[in-house]
Write an enzyme that holds these catalytic residues in place. Structure first.
Site, mmCIF file in Angstrom:
data_model
loop_
_atom_site.group_PDB
_atom_site.id
_atom_site.type_symbol
_atom_site.label_atom_id
_atom_site.label_comp_id
_atom_site.label_asym_id
_atom_site.label_seq_id
_atom_site.Cartn_x
_atom_site.Cartn_y
_atom_site.Cartn_z
ATOM 1 N N ARG B 36 12.207 48.803 36.138
ATOM 2 C CA ARG B 36 11.168 49.803 35.913
ATOM 3 C C ARG B 36 10.134 49.638 37.014
ATOM 4 O O ARG B 36 9.954 48.563 37.542
ATOM 5 C CB ARG B 36 10.483 49.579 34.573
ATOM 6 C CG ARG B 36 11.401 49.262 33.458
ATOM 7 C CD ARG B 36 12.086 50.484 32.940
ATOM 8 N NE ARG B 36 12.637 50.222 31.611
ATOM 9 C CZ ARG B 36 13.476 51.040 31.013
ATOM 10 N NH1 ARG B 36 13.867 52.128 31.580
ATOM 11 N NH2 ARG B 36 13.928 50.735 29.809
ATOM 12 N N THR B 37 9.436 50.736 37.322
ATOM 13 C CA THR B 37 8.362 50.625 38.306
ATOM 14 C C THR B 37 7.309 49.684 37.767
ATOM 15 O O THR B 37 6.839 49.854 36.656
ATOM 16 C CB THR B 37 7.708 52.004 38.535
ATOM 17 O OG1 THR B 37 8.694 52.911 38.977
ATOM 18 C CG2 THR B 37 6.632 51.900 39.581
ATOM 19 N N GLN B 38 6.962 48.709 38.563
ATOM 20 C CA GLN B 38 5.990 47.735 38.082
ATOM 21 C C GLN B 38 4.670 47.830 38.808
ATOM 22 O O GLN B 38 3.624 47.811 38.198
ATOM 23 C CB GLN B 38 6.583 46.337 38.219
ATOM 24 C CG GLN B 38 7.747 46.182 37.272
ATOM 25 C CD GLN B 38 8.740 45.163 37.742
ATOM 26 O OE1 GLN B 38 8.422 44.323 38.565
ATOM 27 N NE2 GLN B 38 9.954 45.223 37.220
ATOM 28 N N ASP B 140 8.776 54.226 33.485
ATOM 29 C CA ASP B 140 9.157 54.220 34.894
ATOM 30 C C ASP B 140 8.343 55.289 35.621
ATOM 31 O O ASP B 140 8.892 56.271 36.107
ATOM 32 C CB ASP B 140 10.655 54.516 35.002
ATOM 33 C CG ASP B 140 11.156 54.399 36.423
ATOM 34 O OD1 ASP B 140 12.248 54.908 36.717
ATOM 35 O OD2 ASP B 140 10.434 53.805 37.269
#
Lengths: 269, 263
Positions: B36-38, B140
């Site tokens: 996932r986009t962090q 995300d």
């Protein structure tokens, strides 16, 4: 017309390059009771004949609101028409949800036509047996489209479909040139007159026709698609008759005769 | 959102998960096949925009930072979309490029209908809101704050539109918007000095006033700006230019003046 050899399924061409099943589907449209559509630059009107299946029953609904800015009138197999109306409503709602703007009517007509075309190219399907007059608004104003079972669709200034629609078409052909600049009331009156032509003698009243209108006012606000009330329709019919000095109205005996002659199969309205 | 990640300090993008307001928690649970986009990596700072007489004006600097490093200095963060709109973005630059790809597909399919209808700024704003919100729900996000401005002929004449949508899907329409540090530094100025039907010159002056404050006070801004406008005639993105800054304050002259002694 009746070439039985090549008409078994929709995916068989005839040697003349015709798909008979599709043409037979268009015949089903001609069996339904008449519908008429007209549009000006800013407004579109749909009207339909209300024909009950029998003396005891009520009439089949043929005019449906699809979205605030669009509606349809159909002729042919109303069950197919109902399913397609649901499809149209769904498409409009989905577009509104993502874009918060009304789906332009031309795109709606195209989506409907593409859906109809699918059924003309699958061996396990049959074409929809209903013709739809799709009326609505987009950026450039009011539009009227006719979608047929073949998957073709055309834009019209005015059109009529269903049984005895030729009489209405003849009437409209004489008058459509001026429609672009007609007021909404003039459009409604012409729609009623066109419907009257298809009744051929039977008295036109608010109980045997449905009229709906959608448009955009001069200040830009939308007049949403809605049916016109029976009282108002009767008012307009009366004012038209006064103007025309119509001959004596048909007696109830005549109506009865017609009932048995034109008894349609329950689905063919 | 973008301002906070800068202010926490420490090197480049390797900021610990706990310090981020959103998305970080999922990282700890991770280890699975999907990522996932962090955190954002290459980020743009504030965008400001306001409505004026003929349309909408939008401005931002041309810098993109890699953490605290000012890595790229000629980045165009405002782009035209279709005939009627411009979009500006702060936050992760690669996510902005992805969004531009989505909008390209949208405008292409709009064009292919070939029917005289076109997507206006309101429709694009709505569409992007759906995209941003749906990505947020999948944990995300597209790590951006987007500003969409445009003018389209409606039934009531030319209608100006200015809206914003951010990475969590919050969206609204206003006469003036700003992202990132602009929210804190530019919006108060805009609230005090914006008025209906400003001329282009007045609008540019007001925008430059805000940009100057951001230049002085936002460490990730650079002195190279682009102004863009959208009117009924179409969009124009002006070439980059710099603002004159003033550093001759008496307090700057002898900075160590008060630092006498050792404690």
């Amino acid at each position: 017309m009746f070439r039985n050899q090549y008409d078994t399924d929709v995916t068989t061409w005839s040697p003349q390059g015709r798909l008979f099943q599709v043409e037979y589907a268009m015949e089903a449209v001609k069996q339904g009771s008449a519908c008429v559509g007209l549009c000006s630059r800013t407004h579109a009107v749909l009207a339909a004949v209300n024909k009950p299946a029998s003396e005891l029953s009520s009439y089949q609904r043929k005019v449906f609101r699809v979205a605030e800015h669009a509606g349809v009138a159909l002729a042919g197999l109303t069950a197919d028409g109902r399913v397609l109306s649901r499809f149209l409503r769904n498409e409009c709602i989905n577009h509104s949800f993502v874009y918060e703007a009304p789906l332009p009517i031309s795109r709606l007509a195209l989506k409907l036509a593409d859906k109809a075309q699918v059924c003309t190219q699958r061996s396990w399907k049959r074409p929809y047996g209903v013709g739809l007059l799709v009326a609505g608004l987009d950026e450039s104003g009011a539009h009227l489209y006719y979608n047929c079972p073949s998957g073709n669709y055309f834009e019209y200034q005015a059109f009529a479909i269903g049984s005895r629609s030729q009489a209405a078409k003849t009437f409209l052909e004489r008058r459509f040139q001026g429609y672009k600049d007609y007021t909404p009331e003039q459009l409604i009156k012409d729609a009623l007159s066109a419907i009257k032509e298809t009744l051929q003698g039977e008295k036109l009243s608010s109980s045997n026709c449905t009229v709906a209108i959608v448009g955009r006012k001069d200040d830009g606000t939308i007049e949403p698609f809605e049916m016109i009330g029976a009282a108002r329709i009767q008012e307009l019919i009366d004012s038209m008759e006064v103007a025309e000095e119509a001959p004596a109205e048909a007696s109830s005996m005549q109506e009865e005769e017609r009932g048995s002659e034109d008894a349609a199969a329950p689905m063919d309205i | 959102m973008d301002g906070f990640s800068k202010s926490i300090g420490g090197g480049g993008p390797n900021v610990p998960a706990g310090s981020h307001p959103a998305g970080g928690s999922q990282a700890a649970a991770g280890g699975g096949a999907t990522q996932r986009t962090q955190y954002p990596y290459v980020t743009g700072t504030s965008v400001i925009a306001l409505k004026y007489k003929d349309g909408v004006i939008m401005a931002c600097d041309t810098g993109a930072s890699y953490g605290s490093t000012l890595r790229y200095k000629s980045v165009e963060r405002i782009k035209a979309v279709g005939k009627h709109s411009i979009i500006g973005a702060s936050g992760e630059y690669s996510d902005f490029q992805e969004i531009l790809r989505y909008l390209d597909e949208l405008t292409l399919s709009d064009h292919m209908w070939d029917d005289g209808n076109s997507l206006g700024p309101k429709e694009i704003h709505s569409y992007l809101t759906r995209v941003m919100y749906n990505r947020r729900n999948k944990f995300d996000p597209l790590w951006n704050s987007l500003v969409i401005g445009g003018v389209k002929k409606g039934p009531k004449g030319d209608e100006k539109y200015l809206g914003m949508v951010n990475m969590i899907g919050t969206h609204f329409e206003e006469n003036h918007v700003a992202t990132g540090f602009g929210n804190h530094l530019a919006i108060p100025i805009l609230r005090a000095e914006w008025h209906e039907d400003m001329t282009f010159e007045e609008a540019v002056k007001l925008v430059e006033k805000c940009l100057l404050v951001l230049l002085y006070r936002d460490r990730s801004s650079i002195n190279k700006f682009q102004i863009a406008k959208i009117t009924t005639e179409g969009s124009t993105i002006y070439p980059p230019y710099s603002l004159k800054t003033y550093w001759g304050f008496t307090h700057f002259e002898n900075p160590a003046q008060g630092a006498v002694g050792s404690w």
